[in-house]
Write a protein that holds these residues in place. Structure first.
Motif, PDB file in Angstrom:
ATOM      1  N   THR A  36       0.836  -1.204   0.000  1.00 29.57           N
ATOM      2  CA  THR A  36       0.000   0.000   0.000  1.00 29.57           C
ATOM      3  C   THR A  36       0.871   1.255   0.000  1.00 29.57           C
ATOM      4  OG1 THR A  36      -0.131   0.191   2.420  1.00 29.57           O
ATOM      5  CG2 THR A  36      -1.831  -1.156   1.316  1.00 29.57           C
ATOM      6  N   ASP A 108      -5.778   4.031   8.329  1.00 31.02           N
ATOM      7  CA  ASP A 108      -5.211   4.121   6.982  1.00 31.02           C
ATOM      8  C   ASP A 108      -5.354   2.797   6.242  1.00 31.02           C
ATOM      9  OD1 ASP A 108      -3.783   6.855   6.994  1.00 31.02           O
ATOM     10  OD2 ASP A 108      -3.044   5.900   8.830  1.00 31.02           O
ATOM     11  N   VAL A 109      -5.292   1.691   6.983  1.00 35.01           N
ATOM     12  CA  VAL A 109      -5.385   0.350   6.395  1.00 35.01           C
ATOM     13  C   VAL A 109      -6.342  -0.501   7.208  1.00 35.01           C
ATOM     14  CG1 VAL A 109      -4.150  -1.752   5.743  1.00 35.01           C
ATOM     15  CG2 VAL A 109      -3.008   0.468   5.543  1.00 35.01           C
ATOM     16  N   HIS A 111      -7.544  -4.395   7.385  1.00 37.23           N
ATOM     17  CA  HIS A 111      -7.204  -5.741   6.935  1.00 37.23           C
ATOM     18  C   HIS A 111      -8.133  -6.755   7.578  1.00 37.23           C
ATOM     19  CE1 HIS A 111      -5.220  -9.689   7.415  1.00 37.23           C
ATOM     20  NE2 HIS A 111      -4.835  -9.471   6.174  1.00 37.23           N
ATOM     21  N   HIS A 141      -6.888   2.313   2.609  1.00 40.84           N
ATOM     22  CA  HIS A 141      -6.694   1.027   1.941  1.00 40.84           C
ATOM     23  C   HIS A 141      -7.502  -0.056   2.660  1.00 40.84           C
ATOM     24  CE1 HIS A 141      -3.156   2.881  -0.026  1.00 40.84           C
ATOM     25  NE2 HIS A 141      -3.043   3.503   1.139  1.00 40.84           N
ATOM     26  N   ILE A 143      -8.104  -4.223   2.614  1.00 41.14           N
ATOM     27  CA  ILE A 143      -7.673  -5.550   2.161  1.00 41.14           C
ATOM     28  C   ILE A 143      -8.561  -6.580   2.844  1.00 41.14           C
ATOM     29  CG2 ILE A 143      -5.777  -7.219   2.125  1.00 41.14           C
ATOM     30  CD1 ILE A 143      -3.892  -4.696   2.437  1.00 41.14           C
ATOM     31  N   LEU A 179      -8.314  -2.314  -6.768  1.00 36.60           N
ATOM     32  CA  LEU A 179      -7.012  -2.088  -7.388  1.00 36.60           C
ATOM     33  C   LEU A 179      -6.357  -3.388  -7.853  1.00 36.60           C
ATOM     34  CD1 LEU A 179      -5.524   0.651  -5.044  1.00 36.60           C
ATOM     35  CD2 LEU A 179      -6.805   0.928  -7.163  1.00 36.60           C
ATOM     36  N   TYR A 200      -7.909  -6.024  -2.836  1.00 40.19           N
ATOM     37  CA  TYR A 200      -7.319  -4.805  -2.306  1.00 40.19           C
ATOM     38  C   TYR A 200      -8.016  -3.627  -2.965  1.00 40.19           C
ATOM     39  CZ  TYR A 200      -3.873  -0.989  -2.134  1.00 40.19           C
ATOM     40  OH  TYR A 200      -3.280   0.232  -1.993  1.00 40.19           O
ATOM     41  N   CYS A 201      -8.688  -2.835  -2.145  1.00 40.20           N
ATOM     42  CA  CYS A 201      -9.469  -1.687  -2.625  1.00 40.20           C
ATOM     43  C   CYS A 201      -8.947  -0.393  -2.013  1.00 40.20           C
ATOM     44  CB  CYS A 201     -10.943  -1.836  -2.261  1.00 40.20           C
ATOM     45  SG  CYS A 201     -11.749  -3.299  -2.938  1.00 40.20           S
ATOM     46  N   ARG A 202      -9.303   0.691  -2.658  1.00 37.15           N
ATOM     47  CA  ARG A 202      -8.995   2.020  -2.121  1.00 37.15           C
ATOM     48  C   ARG A 202     -10.313   2.748  -1.912  1.00 37.15           C
ATOM     49  NH1 ARG A 202      -4.129   5.222  -2.985  1.00 37.15           N
ATOM     50  NH2 ARG A 202      -4.093   6.644  -1.196  1.00 37.15           N
ATOM     51  N   LYS A 203     -10.485   3.296  -0.718  1.00 36.52           N
ATOM     52  CA  LYS A 203     -11.704   4.045  -0.437  1.00 36.52           C
ATOM     53  C   LYS A 203     -11.647   5.405  -1.113  1.00 36.52           C
ATOM     54  CE  LYS A 203     -14.341   6.039   3.356  1.00 36.52           C
ATOM     55  NZ  LYS A 203     -14.313   6.428   4.783  1.00 36.52           N
TER      56      LYS A 203
END
Length: 206
Positions: A36, A108-109, A111, A141, A143, A179, A200-203
């Motif tokens: 990421t 930020d992440v 999972h 990010h 996941i 992504l 794995y995506c991005r908001k």
């Protein structure tokens, strides 16, 4: 049996390294988090982390703002014992992710390996996605790993959902850009193979 009672029983009756989802080192997850590109100060939450060793590996890699959430206090206690004094540098949350009151735009992440596929009702899945929307920072990010289409249809005695990458992304919808996705053939401690899919995506930024 209620979900919390089920998972407490699992971790009270089985050593953590013998459950089917155990990984000595969750290398797939660790690599995706590293890729990421977030800093070592980034805020990372491992949803359903329980007794997983991911938190150990993240600490070893230098990440300093870690949260582990799990329904089972027994699982969290196992991880805390394993980490010893390092456990004090981690935030531990004992809660059901579909009900947890997580801080707004805190992470930020996000999972999750092997929680989302246990949510078999639309209401549970909607509550989970709302939790992600609330708790992950704009541009953050996400996941999520579940059993893939050719994975098991039950785990730990419970029914599960199976997903293709597109089906899994569709559960989260337009606020998240897919992504990449990857497959993993997970070898369980018992010697069987379970097929996982990681998305794995991005908001979105707003």
């Amino acid at each position: 049996m209620q979900p919390k009672a089920h998972w407490e029983n699992v971790y009270e009756t089985k050593p953590a390294h013998t459950v089917s989802w155990f990984q000595e080192h969750p290398e797939h997850s660790l690599r995706l988090i590293r890729e990421t590109g977030v800093s070592l100060e980034a805020s990372i939450i491992d949803v359903g982390g329980g007794a997983s060793t991911l938190v150990d590996d993240l600490l070893s890699a230098g990440y300093r703002s870690l949260t582990v959430l799990d329904l089972s206090g027994t699982a969290l206690a196992a991880a805390q014992r394993r980490l010893g004094t390092q456990a004090r540098s981690v935030q531990w949350i004992e809660a059901n992710i579909t009900e947890a009151d997580l801080p707004f735009h805190a992470y930020d992440v996000w999972h999750d390996r092997a929680v989302f596929h246990f949510l078999t009702s639309p209401e549970e899945r909607q509550a989970y996605v709302q939790a992600v929307l609330r708790a992950v920072k704009p541009g953050g990010h996400v996941i999520v790993a579940t059993f893939s289409e050719d994975g098991p249809d039950r785990c730990s005695g419970l029914p599960v959902m199976r997903y293709s990458p597109d089906q899994l992304h569709a559960q989260f919808g337009s606020p998240f850009t897919l992504l990449r996705h990857e497959k993993e053939a997970h070898h369980t401690p018992a010697g069987t193979v379970q097929q996982f899919v990681y998305c794995y995506c991005r908001k979105a930024m707003s």
